[in-house]
Design a protein around this motif. Structure first.
Motif, PDB file in Angstrom:
ATOM      1  N   GLY A  33       0.795  -1.224   0.000  1.00  0.00           N
ATOM      2  CA  GLY A  33       0.000   0.000   0.000  1.00  0.00           C
ATOM      3  C   GLY A  33       0.826   1.271   0.000  1.00  0.00           C
ATOM      4  N   SER A  34       2.148   1.143   0.118  1.00  0.00           N
ATOM      5  CA  SER A  34       3.011   2.327   0.123  1.00  0.00           C
ATOM      6  C   SER A  34       3.136   2.893  -1.289  1.00  0.00           C
ATOM      7  CB  SER A  34       4.395   1.962   0.657  1.00  0.00           C
ATOM      8  OG  SER A  34       5.061   1.092  -0.235  1.00  0.00           O
ATOM      9  N   PRO A  35       3.537   4.167  -1.421  1.00  0.00           N
ATOM     10  CA  PRO A  35       3.713   4.745  -2.757  1.00  0.00           C
ATOM     11  C   PRO A  35       4.685   3.937  -3.613  1.00  0.00           C
ATOM     12  CG  PRO A  35       3.688   6.478  -1.109  1.00  0.00           C
ATOM     13  CD  PRO A  35       3.694   5.184  -0.361  1.00  0.00           C
ATOM     14  N   TYR A  36       5.748   3.428  -3.011  1.00  0.00           N
ATOM     15  CA  TYR A  36       6.710   2.613  -3.761  1.00  0.00           C
ATOM     16  C   TYR A  36       6.049   1.339  -4.275  1.00  0.00           C
ATOM     17  CZ  TYR A  36      10.891  -0.147  -4.794  1.00  0.00           C
ATOM     18  OH  TYR A  36      11.841  -0.911  -5.427  1.00  0.00           O
ATOM     19  N   TYR A  37       5.286   0.717  -3.430  1.00  0.00           N
ATOM     20  CA  TYR A  37       4.605  -0.541  -3.777  1.00  0.00           C
ATOM     21  C   TYR A  37       3.654  -0.330  -4.953  1.00  0.00           C
ATOM     22  CZ  TYR A  37       2.070  -4.942  -2.883  1.00  0.00           C
ATOM     23  OH  TYR A  37       1.496  -6.189  -2.984  1.00  0.00           O
ATOM     24  N   LYS A  38       2.953   0.791  -4.945  1.00  0.00           N
ATOM     25  CA  LYS A  38       1.998   1.078  -6.018  1.00  0.00           C
ATOM     26  C   LYS A  38       2.697   1.468  -7.307  1.00  0.00           C
ATOM     27  CE  LYS A  38      -1.541   2.664  -2.744  1.00  0.00           C
ATOM     28  NZ  LYS A  38      -2.327   3.839  -2.268  1.00  0.00           N
ATOM     29  N   MET A  39       3.784   2.250  -7.190  1.00  0.00           N
ATOM     30  CA  MET A  39       4.478   2.722  -8.392  1.00  0.00           C
ATOM     31  C   MET A  39       5.294   1.628  -9.066  1.00  0.00           C
ATOM     32  SD  MET A  39       5.769   6.596  -7.481  1.00  0.00           S
ATOM     33  CE  MET A  39       6.677   6.090  -6.017  1.00  0.00           C
ATOM     34  N   HIS A  40       5.603   0.551  -8.346  1.00  0.00           N
ATOM     35  CA  HIS A  40       6.420  -0.525  -8.900  1.00  0.00           C
ATOM     36  C   HIS A  40       5.622  -1.821  -9.061  1.00  0.00           C
ATOM     37  CE1 HIS A  40       9.490   2.321  -7.519  1.00  0.00           C
ATOM     38  NE2 HIS A  40      10.319   1.738  -8.366  1.00  0.00           N
ATOM     39  N   SER A  41       4.359  -1.673  -9.422  1.00  0.00           N
ATOM     40  CA  SER A  41       3.501  -2.831  -9.753  1.00  0.00           C
ATOM     41  C   SER A  41       3.475  -3.868  -8.642  1.00  0.00           C
ATOM     42  CB  SER A  41       3.980  -3.482 -11.066  1.00  0.00           C
ATOM     43  OG  SER A  41       3.980  -2.541 -12.119  1.00  0.00           O
ATOM     44  N   ASN A  42       3.216  -3.395  -7.430  1.00  0.00           N
ATOM     45  CA  ASN A  42       3.085  -4.275  -6.254  1.00  0.00           C
ATOM     46  C   ASN A  42       4.361  -5.083  -5.963  1.00  0.00           C
ATOM     47  OD1 ASN A  42       0.489  -3.301  -6.149  1.00  0.00           O
ATOM     48  ND2 ASN A  42      -0.429  -5.126  -7.046  1.00  0.00           N
ATOM     49  N   HIS A  43       5.496  -4.411  -6.060  1.00  0.00           N
ATOM     50  CA  HIS A  43       6.766  -5.036  -5.728  1.00  0.00           C
ATOM     51  C   HIS A  43       7.359  -4.374  -4.469  1.00  0.00           C
ATOM     52  CE1 HIS A  43       6.526  -6.687  -9.788  1.00  0.00           C
ATOM     53  NE2 HIS A  43       7.430  -7.578  -9.396  1.00  0.00           N
ATOM     54  N   TYR A  44       8.100  -5.169  -3.724  1.00  0.00           N
ATOM     55  CA  TYR A  44       8.770  -4.672  -2.529  1.00  0.00           C
ATOM     56  C   TYR A  44      10.117  -4.062  -2.908  1.00  0.00           C
ATOM     57  CZ  TYR A  44       5.415  -7.846  -0.279  1.00  0.00           C
ATOM     58  OH  TYR A  44       4.280  -8.486   0.109  1.00  0.00           O
ATOM     59  N   PRO A  45      10.726  -3.318  -1.995  1.00  0.00           N
ATOM     60  CA  PRO A  45      12.079  -2.811  -2.245  1.00  0.00           C
ATOM     61  C   PRO A  45      13.059  -3.966  -2.438  1.00  0.00           C
ATOM     62  CG  PRO A  45      11.067  -1.661  -0.397  1.00  0.00           C
ATOM     63  CD  PRO A  45      10.166  -2.815  -0.735  1.00  0.00           C
ATOM     64  N   PRO A  46      14.122  -3.784  -3.201  1.00  0.00           N
ATOM     65  CA  PRO A  46      15.086  -4.867  -3.460  1.00  0.00           C
ATOM     66  C   PRO A  46      15.753  -5.393  -2.193  1.00  0.00           C
ATOM     67  CG  PRO A  46      15.921  -2.746  -4.238  1.00  0.00           C
ATOM     68  CD  PRO A  46      14.467  -2.548  -3.915  1.00  0.00           C
ATOM     69  N   GLN A  47      15.803  -4.584  -1.127  1.00  0.00           N
ATOM     70  CA  GLN A  47      16.422  -5.053   0.122  1.00  0.00           C
ATOM     71  C   GLN A  47      15.670  -6.231   0.725  1.00  0.00           C
ATOM     72  OE1 GLN A  47      15.750  -1.920  -0.620  1.00  0.00           O
ATOM     73  NE2 GLN A  47      17.486  -0.591  -0.137  1.00  0.00           N
ATOM     74  N   CYS A  48      14.391  -6.373   0.358  1.00  0.00           N
ATOM     75  CA  CYS A  48      13.583  -7.458   0.920  1.00  0.00           C
ATOM     76  C   CYS A  48      13.902  -8.805   0.277  1.00  0.00           C
ATOM     77  CB  CYS A  48      12.092  -7.150   0.753  1.00  0.00           C
ATOM     78  SG  CYS A  48      11.530  -5.717   1.709  1.00  0.00           S
ATOM     79  N   CYS A  49      14.500  -8.771  -0.900  1.00  0.00           N
ATOM     80  CA  CYS A  49      14.857 -10.016  -1.594  1.00  0.00           C
ATOM     81  C   CYS A  49      16.254  -9.875  -2.173  1.00  0.00           C
ATOM     82  CB  CYS A  49      13.863 -10.337  -2.705  1.00  0.00           C
ATOM     83  SG  CYS A  49      12.156 -10.481  -2.147  1.00  0.00           S
TER      84      CYS A  49
END
Length: 248
Positions: free
Chosen positions: A166-182
């Motif tokens: 639901g964060s702006p990053y999540y929405k702008m990147h097609s429901n993807h998490y930051p790269p640090q998470c994977c």
């Protein structure tokens, strides 16, 4: 070198180290207060953060006070031993005794009010997650701070990767998490990859884990400091008595 000379030398060396440590702590405290972009300033702006957090933001003043106190203790110990000043040695003994009593009292307070501290962390966690969902990806300061924190601690979010949903990053990147998470998957880090990863521990659990893993070290350091304080008081008292008897 007799026993008296040995004690004087040890007193000078030990308090010289304390003096330098005090200067370092004082410098850090001043830097924290001057640096408007520090993490402490950022934490104070988190919407919904518990009011008790304002006390944490005064850590800069605490560091300055501790640094100044260490400078005074180191100065009194060194000069008192070199000049064989009864007044300085007695004042050194009194200050160290007060600090020792304050540390014991502080340890008791921490043990007694531990449940309140846990409650405070829960409140802060709620505010931190809200902050991620609201500003991560749209606010450069918030985004940069979380990226630095996650890269340094090798963690993801406050609790886990779901904090970014639901964060702006999540929405702008097609429901993807930051790269640090994977780690190792590049910029494409979706829910499936995050769930299959073994390194998506949240930053808060990671900090708790680090503290738990180093509990023995922390306790050992605390006991070591207490022993050094007791030894410093004993040496200063012995020097005081010897100097007093020599001048009698």
């Amino acid at each position: 070198m007799g026993c008296f000379g040995f004690l004087k030398t040890m007193m000078v060396v030990f308090n010289g180290i304390i003096f330098l440590a005090g200067a370092a702590v004082l410098g850090v405290g001043i830097w924290v207060k001057v640096d408007s972009g520090s993490i402490l300033s950022f934490l104070g702006k988190i919407e919904g953060a518990p009011e008790e957090l304002s006390q944490v933001l005064n850590v800069g003043y605490l560091l300055i006070a501790v640094g100044a106190l260490l400078l005074v203790i180191g100065f009194l110990g060194c000069c008192g031993a070199v000049k064989e000043s009864k007044c300085m040695l007695l004042l050194f003994f009194i200050i160290v005794l007060v600090v020792f009593i304050a540390e014991v009292a502080g340890a008791v307070v921490i043990l007694v009010f531990r449940p309140l501290a846990d409650e405070l962390f829960v409140k802060f966690g709620t505010a931190a997650v809200k902050n991620i969902k609201k500003d991560y990806g749209s606010n450069p300061d918030v985004t940069g701070l979380w990226n630095t924190t996650m890269s340094t601690l090798k963690c993801c979010g406050f609790y886990n990767s779901s904090d970014f949903v639901g964060s702006p990053y999540y929405k702008m990147h097609s429901n993807h998490y930051p790269p640090q998470c994977c780690p190792g998957t590049g910029n494409l880090c979706n829910e499936t990859l995050a769930d299959s990863s073994t390194t998506i521990t949240g930053c808060f659990p990671k900090i708790v884990q680090l503290i738990d893993e180093n509990t023995v070290v922390i306790v050992g350091v605390a006991l070591g400091i207490a022993v050094l304080e007791i030894c410093a008081m004993a040496v200063s008292l012995i020097l005081f008595c010897r100097i007093k008897s020599r001048r009698a």
